[in-house]
Design an enzyme around this catalytic site. Structure first.
Site, mmCIF file in Angstrom:
data_model
loop_
_atom_site.group_PDB
_atom_site.id
_atom_site.type_symbol
_atom_site.label_atom_id
_atom_site.label_comp_id
_atom_site.label_asym_id
_atom_site.label_seq_id
_atom_site.Cartn_x
_atom_site.Cartn_y
_atom_site.Cartn_z
ATOM 1 N N ASP A 79 -15.914 -12.470 -17.883
ATOM 2 C CA ASP A 79 -16.395 -11.205 -17.029
ATOM 3 C C ASP A 79 -16.213 -11.544 -15.436
ATOM 4 O O ASP A 79 -16.663 -10.668 -14.801
ATOM 5 C CB ASP A 79 -18.130 -11.422 -17.247
ATOM 6 C CG ASP A 79 -18.774 -12.820 -16.718
ATOM 7 O OD1 ASP A 79 -17.850 -13.530 -16.448
ATOM 8 O OD2 ASP A 79 -19.933 -12.994 -16.785
ATOM 9 N N HIS B 69 -9.415 -16.014 15.040
ATOM 10 C CA HIS B 69 -9.266 -14.992 15.906
ATOM 11 C C HIS B 69 -9.779 -14.863 17.066
ATOM 12 O O HIS B 69 -9.283 -14.435 18.218
ATOM 13 C CB HIS B 69 -10.063 -13.546 14.789
ATOM 14 C CG HIS B 69 -9.384 -12.332 15.305
ATOM 15 N ND1 HIS B 69 -8.483 -11.600 15.685
ATOM 16 C CD2 HIS B 69 -10.455 -11.219 15.991
ATOM 17 C CE1 HIS B 69 -8.480 -10.461 16.060
ATOM 18 N NE2 HIS B 69 -9.638 -10.171 16.178
ATOM 19 N N LYS C 191 -4.319 -2.096 24.261
ATOM 20 C CA LYS C 191 -4.469 -1.053 23.255
ATOM 21 C C LYS C 191 -5.938 -0.807 22.964
ATOM 22 O O LYS C 191 -6.895 -1.243 23.559
ATOM 23 C CB LYS C 191 -4.099 -1.434 21.958
ATOM 24 C CG LYS C 191 -5.124 -2.795 21.251
ATOM 25 C CD LYS C 191 -4.550 -3.077 20.041
ATOM 26 C CE LYS C 191 -5.565 -3.988 19.234
ATOM 27 N NZ LYS C 191 -4.868 -4.693 18.002
#
Length: 291
Positions: free
Chosen positions: A34, A127, A188
């Site tokens: 499953d 990050h 950006k």
């Protein structure tokens, strides 16, 4: 100290075991019909200091749940100090609430890692460093930039490091210091609805004859790197190389980068890669230096 090899290690656990001369215990793992995961730790580890290696590359949710199973099992076994080594930390880009009602996914992930049993945490090139404050415990950061620089040094003679956005400026600075060259960055702006990125501020770059190294922490779709490569060539670059610590290459990113004129991609093994397409730097030594 015992190393626990999780279900998503990309061989980093085995390399660490050799570097640290530490015993490695591999998790027993299977997936039921499953889709549910089963894990078992095959040794008694009461009172032991352990290093759990588990990267969170895709499928992220599966690997994250399996990490929770490992940590809580170690806690139930009464292991002493449980250090989690996460080469690639998933959900790190959702580290704040950009729109009302959004989940701060990084906060949730790090809170749960702590609550399921981790006493300390090590991440390879996060990050944002600030996001690690959500983990209530000792935090260490492994820095693979010097190792990446050694590889790049053998490939260029007139380098220039360019960050494709301001968020990567610190990485560009660190890499340029290792290479002994100049650096700069582009600015950006990302549309929070469409995800489209556009350059909003173009510095006065003089790249005639330069071998430009684009550096970032993550390559996902590659859109930011593609734009940066096009700009570098328009400013006279002789060659463009892209490097990122964590490379996901989603939505045909690799082909887009090559089509944008990028001559080589240098990345690490925090995420499994096709070795015929990219140059890979092992992060195991950068992790070992921090232990």
């Amino acid at each position: 100290m015992i190393i626990i090899g999780g279900t998503a290690t990309n061989w980093i656990d085995e390399r660490l075991s050799k570097l640290l001369v530490s015993r490695l215990v591999k998790i027993e793992h299977k997936v039921f019909p499953d889709g549910e995961s089963y894990i078992r730790i095959p040794e008694r580890l009461m009172g032991e200091d352990v290093l759990v290696v588990q990267s969170l590359y895709p499928p992220q949710d599966k690997h994250l749940v399996e990490l929770f199973f490992i940590l809580e099992t170690l806690n139930d076994m009464k292991a002493n100090k449980i250090t989690v080594i996460i080469p690639y930390l998933a959900y790190s880009r959702q580290n704040r609430r950009f729109k009302e009602g959004e989940a701060v996914s990084t906060k949730t992930v790090l809170n749960l890692i702590k609550k399921t049993g981790a006493t300390s945490l090590m991440v390879v090139e996060p990050h944002h460093y600030e996001e690690l404050q959500y983990f209530d415990g000792e935090v260490k950061i492994a820095d693979p930039i010097p190792d990446i620089a050694r590889v790049i040094n053998g490939k260029v003679t007139n380098p220039f490091v360019l960050a494709p956005d301001k968020g990567a400026l610190n990485r560009a600075k660190r890499l340029s210091q290792e290479l002994g060259c100049d650096y700069s960055y582009l600015e950006k702006q990302r549309d929070l609805t469409t995800g489209e990125v556009r350059v909003t501020n173009l510095p006065d770059l003089r790249l005639d004859g330069k071998e430009v190294i684009l550096v970032d922490d993550i390559i996902s779709t590659g859109g930011t790197m593609v734009q940066a490569s096009q700009i570098a060539y328009s400013k006279g670059a002789k060659k463009v190389i892209a490097t990122a610590v964590h490379s996901l290459f989603v939505e045909n990113a690799y082909d887009r980068l090559i089509n944008a004129g990028i001559k080589e991609i240098i990345t690490t093994n925090t995420i499994p890669q096709d070795t015929s397409k990219v140059t890979i730097v092992d992060v195991s030594e950068s992790i070992a230096r921090k232990i």
